[in-house]
Design a protein around this motif. Structure first.
Motif, mmCIF file in Angstrom:
data_model
loop_
_atom_site.group_PDB
_atom_site.id
_atom_site.type_symbol
_atom_site.label_atom_id
_atom_site.label_comp_id
_atom_site.label_asym_id
_atom_site.label_seq_id
_atom_site.Cartn_x
_atom_site.Cartn_y
_atom_site.Cartn_z
ATOM 1 N N ASP A 1 6.890 7.350 3.221
ATOM 2 C CA ASP A 1 7.792 6.296 2.759
ATOM 3 C C ASP A 1 7.880 6.357 1.240
ATOM 4 O O ASP A 1 6.999 5.874 0.527
ATOM 5 C CB ASP A 1 7.280 4.933 3.214
ATOM 6 C CG ASP A 1 8.234 3.795 2.845
ATOM 7 O OD1 ASP A 1 9.246 4.065 2.159
ATOM 8 O OD2 ASP A 1 7.971 2.646 3.235
ATOM 9 N N ALA A 2 8.959 6.940 0.720
ATOM 10 C CA ALA A 2 9.127 7.113 -0.724
ATOM 11 C C ALA A 2 9.376 5.788 -1.439
ATOM 12 O O ALA A 2 9.301 5.729 -2.661
ATOM 13 C CB ALA A 2 10.277 8.067 -1.006
ATOM 14 N N LEU B 1 3.610 6.641 -11.871
ATOM 15 C CA LEU B 1 4.116 5.348 -12.322
ATOM 16 C C LEU B 1 5.045 4.785 -11.247
ATOM 17 O O LEU B 1 5.810 5.513 -10.617
ATOM 18 C CB LEU B 1 4.887 5.538 -13.631
ATOM 19 C CG LEU B 1 5.627 4.323 -14.196
ATOM 20 C CD1 LEU B 1 4.637 3.268 -14.693
ATOM 21 C CD2 LEU B 1 6.561 4.756 -15.328
ATOM 22 N N ASN B 2 4.979 3.469 -11.035
ATOM 23 C CA ASN B 2 5.834 2.787 -10.075
ATOM 24 C C ASN B 2 6.490 1.585 -10.743
ATOM 25 O O ASN B 2 5.906 0.975 -11.644
ATOM 26 C CB ASN B 2 5.038 2.268 -8.883
ATOM 27 C CG ASN B 2 4.348 3.354 -8.094
ATOM 28 O OD1 ASN B 2 4.709 3.656 -6.971
ATOM 29 N ND2 ASN B 2 3.307 3.956 -8.670
ATOM 30 N N VAL B 3 7.687 1.231 -10.262
ATOM 31 C CA VAL B 3 8.290 -0.035 -10.637
ATOM 32 C C VAL B 3 8.711 -0.737 -9.348
ATOM 33 O O VAL B 3 9.323 -0.138 -8.463
ATOM 34 C CB VAL B 3 9.487 0.155 -11.603
ATOM 35 C CG1 VAL B 3 10.583 1.025 -10.996
ATOM 36 C CG2 VAL B 3 10.051 -1.201 -12.021
ATOM 37 N N TYR B 4 8.313 -2.000 -9.259
ATOM 38 C CA TYR B 4 8.605 -2.800 -8.061
ATOM 39 C C TYR B 4 9.743 -3.758 -8.366
ATOM 40 O O TYR B 4 9.704 -4.511 -9.341
ATOM 41 C CB TYR B 4 7.367 -3.578 -7.628
ATOM 42 C CG TYR B 4 7.619 -4.546 -6.499
ATOM 43 C CD1 TYR B 4 7.874 -4.095 -5.216
ATOM 44 C CD2 TYR B 4 7.608 -5.927 -6.730
ATOM 45 C CE1 TYR B 4 8.106 -4.981 -4.173
ATOM 46 C CE2 TYR B 4 7.832 -6.826 -5.701
ATOM 47 C CZ TYR B 4 8.079 -6.350 -4.421
ATOM 48 O OH TYR B 4 8.314 -7.230 -3.387
ATOM 49 N N ASP B 5 10.779 -3.712 -7.532
ATOM 50 C CA ASP B 5 11.929 -4.596 -7.670
ATOM 51 C C ASP B 5 11.803 -5.701 -6.630
ATOM 52 O O ASP B 5 11.935 -5.438 -5.425
ATOM 53 C CB ASP B 5 13.226 -3.821 -7.463
ATOM 54 C CG ASP B 5 14.456 -4.639 -7.807
ATOM 55 O OD1 ASP B 5 14.347 -5.881 -7.869
ATOM 56 O OD2 ASP B 5 15.526 -4.048 -8.004
ATOM 57 N N ARG C 1 0.839 -1.193 0.000
ATOM 58 C CA ARG C 1 0.000 0.000 0.000
ATOM 59 C C ARG C 1 0.877 1.247 0.000
ATOM 60 O O ARG C 1 2.078 1.185 0.306
ATOM 61 C CB ARG C 1 -0.919 0.035 1.227
ATOM 62 C CG ARG C 1 -1.957 -1.069 1.262
ATOM 63 C CD ARG C 1 -2.897 -0.874 2.443
ATOM 64 N NE ARG C 1 -3.889 -1.945 2.529
ATOM 65 C CZ ARG C 1 -5.036 -1.941 1.871
ATOM 66 N NH1 ARG C 1 -5.322 -0.923 1.085
ATOM 67 N NH2 ARG C 1 -5.898 -2.938 1.993
ATOM 68 N N ALA C 2 0.250 2.378 -0.343
ATOM 69 C CA ALA C 2 0.947 3.664 -0.222
ATOM 70 C C ALA C 2 1.064 4.015 1.254
ATOM 71 O O ALA C 2 0.073 4.008 1.985
ATOM 72 C CB ALA C 2 0.160 4.744 -0.961
ATOM 73 N N LEU C 3 2.286 4.304 1.676
ATOM 74 C CA LEU C 3 2.540 4.637 3.077
ATOM 75 C C LEU C 3 3.019 6.079 3.160
ATOM 76 O O LEU C 3 4.055 6.425 2.577
ATOM 77 C CB LEU C 3 3.596 3.699 3.668
ATOM 78 C CG LEU C 3 3.263 2.194 3.620
ATOM 79 C CD1 LEU C 3 4.441 1.384 4.135
ATOM 80 C CD2 LEU C 3 2.010 1.907 4.435
ATOM 81 N N THR D 1 10.105 2.177 -6.898
ATOM 82 C CA THR D 1 10.642 3.449 -7.373
ATOM 83 C C THR D 1 9.501 4.192 -8.046
ATOM 84 O O THR D 1 8.779 3.609 -8.868
ATOM 85 C CB THR D 1 11.791 3.240 -8.370
ATOM 86 O OG1 THR D 1 12.850 2.528 -7.729
ATOM 87 C CG2 THR D 1 12.311 4.572 -8.886
ATOM 88 N N ARG D 2 9.352 5.469 -7.691
ATOM 89 C CA ARG D 2 8.225 6.258 -8.196
ATOM 90 C C ARG D 2 8.664 7.222 -9.293
ATOM 91 O O ARG D 2 9.773 7.748 -9.264
ATOM 92 C CB ARG D 2 7.602 7.070 -7.060
ATOM 93 C CG ARG D 2 7.101 6.264 -5.890
ATOM 94 C CD ARG D 2 6.585 7.196 -4.808
ATOM 95 N NE ARG D 2 6.048 6.493 -3.657
ATOM 96 C CZ ARG D 2 5.533 7.098 -2.589
ATOM 97 N NH1 ARG D 2 5.500 8.433 -2.542
ATOM 98 N NH2 ARG D 2 5.060 6.385 -1.581
ATOM 99 N N PHE D 3 7.764 7.438 -10.239
ATOM 100 C CA PHE D 3 7.935 8.465 -11.267
ATOM 101 C C PHE D 3 6.698 9.347 -11.227
ATOM 102 O O PHE D 3 5.580 8.848 -11.384
ATOM 103 C CB PHE D 3 8.102 7.840 -12.652
ATOM 104 C CG PHE D 3 9.287 6.912 -12.782
ATOM 105 C CD1 PHE D 3 10.508 7.393 -13.225
ATOM 106 C CD2 PHE D 3 9.167 5.564 -12.463
ATOM 107 C CE1 PHE D 3 11.601 6.535 -13.349
ATOM 108 C CE2 PHE D 3 10.241 4.704 -12.579
ATOM 109 C CZ PHE D 3 11.463 5.192 -13.021
ATOM 110 N N GLN D 4 6.903 10.643 -11.039
ATOM 111 C CA GLN D 4 5.794 11.580 -10.921
ATOM 112 C C GLN D 4 5.822 12.583 -12.064
ATOM 113 O O GLN D 4 6.872 12.854 -12.659
ATOM 114 C CB GLN D 4 5.868 12.334 -9.590
ATOM 115 C CG GLN D 4 5.842 11.440 -8.354
ATOM 116 C CD GLN D 4 4.493 10.836 -8.070
ATOM 117 O OE1 GLN D 4 4.395 9.751 -7.539
ATOM 118 N NE2 GLN D 4 3.422 11.526 -8.418
ATOM 119 N N ALA D 5 4.664 13.117 -12.391
ATOM 120 C CA ALA D 5 4.562 14.110 -13.452
ATOM 121 C C ALA D 5 5.355 15.359 -13.084
ATOM 122 O O ALA D 5 5.403 15.772 -11.918
ATOM 123 C CB ALA D 5 3.104 14.469 -13.702
ATOM 124 N N GLY D 6 6.015 15.945 -14.104
ATOM 125 C CA GLY D 6 6.813 17.152 -13.892
ATOM 126 C C GLY D 6 6.636 18.134 -15.017
ATOM 127 O O GLY D 6 5.825 17.926 -15.939
#
Length: 285
Positions: free
Chosen positions: A8-9, A36-40, A3-5, A47-52
């Motif tokens: 916690d980045a 967008l997220n990628v789970y390792d 879940r989103a915490l 790892t998060r990717f946010q709009a910029g």
């Protein structure tokens, strides 16, 4: 469970998950309502990717489609920011130069054997070359006005099969010519239980399974359509089927809107409904 915490980045960026895709390296790409997220799996972190604001950033935080490409890049579709290609090593996005209508949603994406990609919009289908950015529209001007493509897959002949939310099942040639369409009309042996089709999956025998709004359906090699619904003795837990996936054992995993997840054995034509506790020990590979 992930879940989103807050604070916690390294956790999921949002609990509203819209898209999932596994890359060849085992990482899971996740589209959410907030980035967008990628789970390792090696470190169990996201790892998060946010709009910029720059062209190298994600263009919109509402990510509705993810497709890992064979060259290691990832094709990203967003609600209002069009289509982008992510260079995961550099963490940079490149906007795919496409016609203006592509600023609308593009959900169904499939990479073809030649490396090109099929991308479906609400009412159009495109073939994209990720190397050059060139795009060709298929069936241009020939779609019924209410067509909304929800899934696309490829058969052994190279034909495209499209699931739609209003027009049933559509088969196209590799050049985009209409080969056939299945709906609720015609003889009983070629009728779908519903014109709403949300997902498609070919099994190892070449039969096409369809998640419909009125049960699970299968197009056999003989061209006949069979269907399964609640109350027919098979055990399907809900009429509204939204996803279907064949695992390595040849069993079908069937996701429903209100009845949870069921496992279907095509040989016995019987379902087993699975509780969350049972699912913890099951594999969908």
């Amino acid at each position: 469970m992930f879940r989103a915490l807050p604070g916690d980045a390294g956790s999921l960026s949002d609990n509203y998950v819209l898209a999932l895709a596994v890359a060849a390296d085992g990482r899971l790409w996740i589209g959410t309502q907030n980035g967008l997220n990628v789970y390792d799996p090696a470190n169990e972190r996201f790892t998060r990717f946010q709009a910029g604001a720059t062209p190298a950033d994600l263009s919109d935080n509402v990510v509705i489609g993810t497709l890992p490409l064979r060259d290691g890049r990832v094709l990203i579709s967003t609600r209002s920011g069009g289509v982008q290609i992510l260079d995961a090593r550099m963490g940079q996005f490149t906007r795919v130069s496409l016609p203006e209508p592509w600023t609308r949603r593009q959900k169904a994406m499939l990479q073809l054997p030649d490396g090109q990609v099929l991308i479906a919009q609400d009412a159009s289908l495109w073939r994209l070359d990720p190397a050059t950015g060139a795009a060709q529209e298929l069936m241009q001007g020939r779609w019924p006005p209410t067509t909304s493509v929800s899934a696309v897959t490829l058969d052994a002949k190279g034909d495209y099969w499209l699931a739609t939310l209003e027009q049933g099942l559509i088969e196209l040639s590799p050049n985009g010519d209409l080969r056939g369409q299945y709906g609720t009309g015609g003889p009983p042996y070629v009728r779908l239980p519903d014109t709403t089709v949300r997902d498609l999956s070919f099994d190892r025998q070449g039969r096409l399974w369809m998640a419909t709004g009125a049960g699970l359906a299968r197009l056999g090699l003989d061209g006949r359509i069979e269907s399964w619904r609640p109350g027919d003795g098979s055990g399907l837990p809900s009429n509204r089927v939204v996803s279907v996936h064949e695992d390595r054992q040849g069993l079908l995993w069937v996701g429903t809107w209100t009845g949870g997840l069921a496992r279907f054995d095509p040989d016995s034509e019987a379902y087993a409904s699975l509780s969350p506790r049972q699912l913890a020990g099951q594999s969908l590979n």
